[in-house]
Design an enzyme around this catalytic site. Structure first.
Site, mmCIF file in Angstrom:
data_model
loop_
_atom_site.group_PDB
_atom_site.id
_atom_site.type_symbol
_atom_site.label_atom_id
_atom_site.label_comp_id
_atom_site.label_asym_id
_atom_site.label_seq_id
_atom_site.Cartn_x
_atom_site.Cartn_y
_atom_site.Cartn_z
ATOM 1 N N SER A 100 -11.121 -1.102 -1.171
ATOM 2 C CA SER A 100 -9.861 -1.010 -0.425
ATOM 3 C C SER A 100 -10.052 -1.281 1.058
ATOM 4 C CB SER A 100 -9.292 0.411 -0.523
ATOM 5 O OG SER A 100 -8.532 0.581 -1.668
ATOM 6 N N ASP A 104 0.840 -1.193 0.000
ATOM 7 C CA ASP A 104 0.000 0.000 0.000
ATOM 8 C C ASP A 104 0.880 1.249 0.000
ATOM 9 O OD1 ASP A 104 -2.327 1.782 0.660
ATOM 10 O OD2 ASP A 104 -3.326 -0.122 1.022
ATOM 11 N N HIS A 111 -4.060 6.081 3.170
ATOM 12 C CA HIS A 111 -4.683 4.829 2.726
ATOM 13 C C HIS A 111 -4.012 3.604 3.350
ATOM 14 C CE1 HIS A 111 -5.762 1.722 -0.325
ATOM 15 N NE2 HIS A 111 -6.831 2.454 -0.544
#
Ligand SMILES: *[C@@H]1O[C@H](CO)[C@@H](O)[C@H](O)[C@H]1NC(C)=O
Ligand SMILES: *[C@@H]1O[C@H](CO)[C@@H](O)[C@H](O)[C@H]1NC(C)=O
Ligand SMILES: *[C@@H]1O[C@H](CO)[C@@H](O)[C@H](O)[C@H]1NC(C)=O
Ligand SMILES: *[C@@H]1O[C@H](CO)[C@@H](O)[C@H](O)[C@H]1NC(C)=O
Ligand SMILES: *[C@@H]1O[C@H](CO)[C@@H](O)[C@H](O)[C@H]1NC(C)=O
Ligand SMILES: *[C@@H]1O[C@H](CO)[C@@H](O)[C@H](O)[C@H]1NC(C)=O
Length: 720
Positions: A505, A135, A192
């Site tokens: 996600s 990520d 994220h």
């Protein structure tokens, strides 16, 4: 079907890149003698135009892969690429691309609770399992990555930590694979990666909230599992397959058990997708690969990460709402949600102002202090609409979502008092506005509400099957919580260390965490066995975004049920040889050479069709009046002596399905039994209009009633 954004990018890139250098993933034949470390790197360098390796920003060799791929990534001009292609051992060049990220109460919602019998208790919260997250990096020092109660990593762990502050027993490794940045530490500049890794395995943090919402104890799905972070996307959310492949390669080398991958690669044929190829090697080494289905719903055929050795995860809602509502003078309540809930907002009724387009200037100043009613618009994000409305002196905003969103209310922090309502509820409000010469309403900010129904419902954005890359494999596999998910975020002055965001996600790391718990409970199970347990025990009662029962191409098998998955009774296992037989059948001998590492001779394997792969769900495409047949093999992982009876049902009389034999009697643990499934269109053939798919299910129920092993069944008119 929409042209996916990366495809557009490829077309553009093709036009502009002919003279300048581009990034390529170069696949080469396996060296005759196995090479490692610097000798492997020198061999890869020998393919490059100049043997002299440049350093820093001029570096040509970006990555030298050793575990999951035979080859390397490099920056080359077109002329240089032509020279590389002539070298002995060159197999092919895959152009690199730009991929995008697919941007807690959720453990309780999935039945995981402290002090209760279940998978958390059985696995000591996932202790001893390593989850590798590919990520944007991580936020070291965040309380979710505290290692209180987490044991030291297992001895097989070989990874390293490139954080200046060092690692701990929770965050056991962290590396940047970004070729553009050299060796900088993998600090998350986006948020994220911090969110996804804390969702998978964040530790318990008491008394946290997002501006008072979602308050309580935050925890990931496997709160005692270890995290290994591989930064493969930059702060702006761009990711290159060459770096992702390097992340996979490193994660396998380091000894992770689970890979969590919340990035969309678009639908790509498996033999042309370096990520599918790399994850195949990871899967062969026993690593479970959990991936986002993508956020290109609600259209069909929008999936990515479709390989049968990946778990493809759809996103659904949870039973929590951030409740805010509009109360009309007659007492009627129009429900909504909001992340902007001031506690001092007036309880009185306020005038409503509605215009077709809130982004045009109002005719005069007379709507100051009104509550503005605005519809979602192509010309501005919700944030932008809120800003404009605020600049016109509105007191609050009622924001009506897109019709296509259905009942999905995806929330954003707008920094302005707002109620977001679904399109359907917006129509009720607009009828009232039409009927009243002097419309008014009061706004109620009602805070966090739990145990709300209907839930779960798949979010409108969650990508849907059928799979283009694997049309006879039923994808997505499963749904997990992915709408308005609360998890860790990069702290900044004046804002909390947690954030509420949505996407497949967010659903993916929920499943990565569940897989870690299952791995801790069953260390000898293969990745296919873990997937089978997840699929055959799922809760199929899932809605779609229109609150109709969701089809399998929307929800997968349904919502994951971790406690049940731990004791599935029977599993549909897939061996490495089965996968190779499938790859031989689908891609032929030459194609198999590009996917399977090592020497593979397809004449020594069966040519398995896609439908024949021993997958836990079944997709059959009978032609005309002919019967379609597949066989499946189940392995007994429940009590040694137990018999199962089958029931098979199809929801539409246009098709029928049968299973033989109808009973399976097991006498030993790990005993395997096979059966065959046949389906055909009845009489007039498939429906010629409307849905070209018929759904059903195939269930093995144990005689004692304790085990119910359900396979989703789809009968389709699609030609595989
Ligand atoms: C929880 O946090 C709030 C705000 O930070 C604080 O006022 C409150 O005392 C805390 N409660 C507990 C039980 O720690
Ligand atoms: C969240 O805060 C509210 C209001 O302070 C409180 O009533 C509720 O119990 C809290 N919820 C949790 C799970 O702590
Ligand atoms: C409500 O509180 C906020 C922040 O404390 C403040 O900026 C705002 O002016 C207050 N609004 C009203 C109507 O009192
Ligand atoms: C409201 O009135 C407008 C214009 O008269 C009309 O086009 C629209 O359909 C009405 N909407 C509803 C929901 O009644
Ligand atoms: C407001 O909150 C209460 C208590 O949490 C809940 O019971 C009620 O359903 C909520 N109202 C709406 C309209 O969501
Ligand atoms: C599988 O098909 C290929 C042709 O695509 C053939 O060469 C090979 O022998 C077949 N393998 C078997 C075991 O039949």
């Amino acid at each position: 079907m929409n042209l996916s954004p990366w495809l557009l990018f490829l077309l553009l890139a093709f036009v502009v890149s002919s003279s300048s250098a581009s990034r390529y993933i170069i696949q080469v034949e396996e060296p005759i003698e196995p090479l490692t470390g610097s000798s492997l790197k020198s061999w890869h360098e020998s393919f490059l135009p100049s043997a002299v390796e440049e350093s820093g920003a001029n570096r040509r060799l970006l990555h030298s892969y050793s575990e999951v791929f035979s080859g390397f990534a490099a920056v080359l001009t077109e002329e240089e690429l032509q020279a590389v292609e002539k070298k002995e051992g060159f197999l092919r060049a895959l152009p690199d691309r730009v991929l995008r990220l697919m941007t807690t109460h959720t453990p309780d919602f999935l039945g995981l609770e402290i002090g209760k019998k279940g998978l958390w208790e059985d696995t000591k919260l996932g202790s001893g399992v390593i989850i590798g997250v590919l990520d944007t990096g991580v936020t070291p020092g965040h309380p979710s990555f505290d290692d209180e109660g987490v044991p030291p990593p297992p001895s097989k762990w070989k990874g390293s930590c490139d954080l200046e502050t060092g690692c701990n027993n929770k965050l056991i490794g962290a590396r940047s694979m970004l070729s553009d940045l050299g060796q900088s530490p993998p600090i998350d500049q986006n948020g994220h990666g911090t969110h996804t890794s804390s969702t998978a395995a964040g530790n318990f943090v008491r008394n946290v909230s997002y501006y008072g919402l979602a308050n309580g104890t935050a925890a990931g799905m496997a709160p005692r599992a270890h995290l290994a972070i591989y930064q493969v996307c930059s702060g702006n959310g761009n990711c290159n397959p060459s770096d992702i492949l390097a992340g996979l390669d490193q994660a396998v080398k380091d000894g992770v058990d689970i890979i969590s991958f919340s990035i969309s690669s678009g639908s790509t044929p498996l033999n042309l997708d370096p990520i599918a190829i790399g994850s195949f090697e990871a899967a062969r080494k026993g690593i479970f690969v959990s991936c986002a289905a993508s956020n290109y719903g609600p259209d069909y055929f929008t999936l990515s990460n479709e390989a049968p050795w990946m778990l493809t995860v759809a996103a659904s809602s949870v039973d929590r709402r951030f409740s805010a509502f509009v109360k009309l003078p007659d007492g009627k309540v129009i429900p909504g949600e909001s992340l902007d809930q001031p506690t001092n907002f007036t309880k009185s009724s306020l005038p409503l102002y509605y215009t077709d387009d809130c982004l045009t200037n109002p005719p005069d100043d007379s709507h100051r202090g009104n509550v503005w009613v605005c519809k979602a618009t192509e010309s501005g994000s919700p944030e932008y609409v809120a800003k404009i409305v605020k600049s016109h002196g509105a007191s609050a905003l009622i924001y009506i979502s897109w019709k296509v969103d259905g009942a999905t209310i995806q929330l954003f922090k707008l920094n302005f008092p707002t109620v977001v309502i679904a399109d359907q509820d917006g129509s009720d409000l607009i009828s009232y506005l039409n009927s009243s010469s002097d419309p008014s309403a009061s706004i109620v900010f009602n805070g966090t509400v739990l145990w709300v129904s209907p839930a779960p419902a798949v979010a409108y954005f969650s990508s849907r099957g059928p799979s283009l890359a694997t049309p006879s494999i039923l994808k997505p596999d499963i749904s997990g919580p992915g709408l308005n998910i609360f998890a860790a975020w990069i702290p900044s002055i004046g804002s909390p260390d947690y954030k509420i965001i949505s996407g497949t996600s967010m659903a993916t790391p929920h499943l990565s965490g569940v897989a870690a718990l299952l791995k801790a409970a069953h260390p000898t199970w293969s990745s296919a066995a873990i997937k089978s347990a997840i699929v055959t025990t799922a809760n199929a009662d899932v809605y779609d975004e229109l609150l109709k029962p969701a089809f399998y191409f929307v929800k997968g098998a349904g919502q994951v049920n971790p406690n049940k998955a731990s004791d599935p009774g029977l599993i549909y296992d897939i061996t490495d040889d089965d996968y190779i037989s499938y790859i031989c059948g689908k891609f032929g001998g030459e194609g198999a050479k590009t996917i399977v590492r090592g020497i593979v001779d397809c004449s020594e394997f069966k040519n398995l069709t896609e439908a024949e792969l021993n997958y836990p769900s079944i997709l059959l495409s009978p032609k005309g009046e002919e019967m379609a047949n597949v066989s499946r093999t189940v392995t007994n992982v429940g009590p040694a002596r137990l018999s199962y009876k089958v029931s098979v049902s199809v929801s539409n009389p246009a098709a029928s399905a049968t299973v033989t034999p109808e009973t399976l009697a097991f006498t030993e643990l790990n005993e395997q039994k096979s059966f065959s499934v046949s389906a055909k269109w009845v009489a007039g053939g498939p429906p010629s209009t409307g849905n070209q798919f018929v759904d059903g299910k195939l269930t093995w129920t144990s005689d004692d009633g304790k085990y119910v092993v359900t396979s989703p069944l789809v009968i389709s008119v699609m030609e595989p």
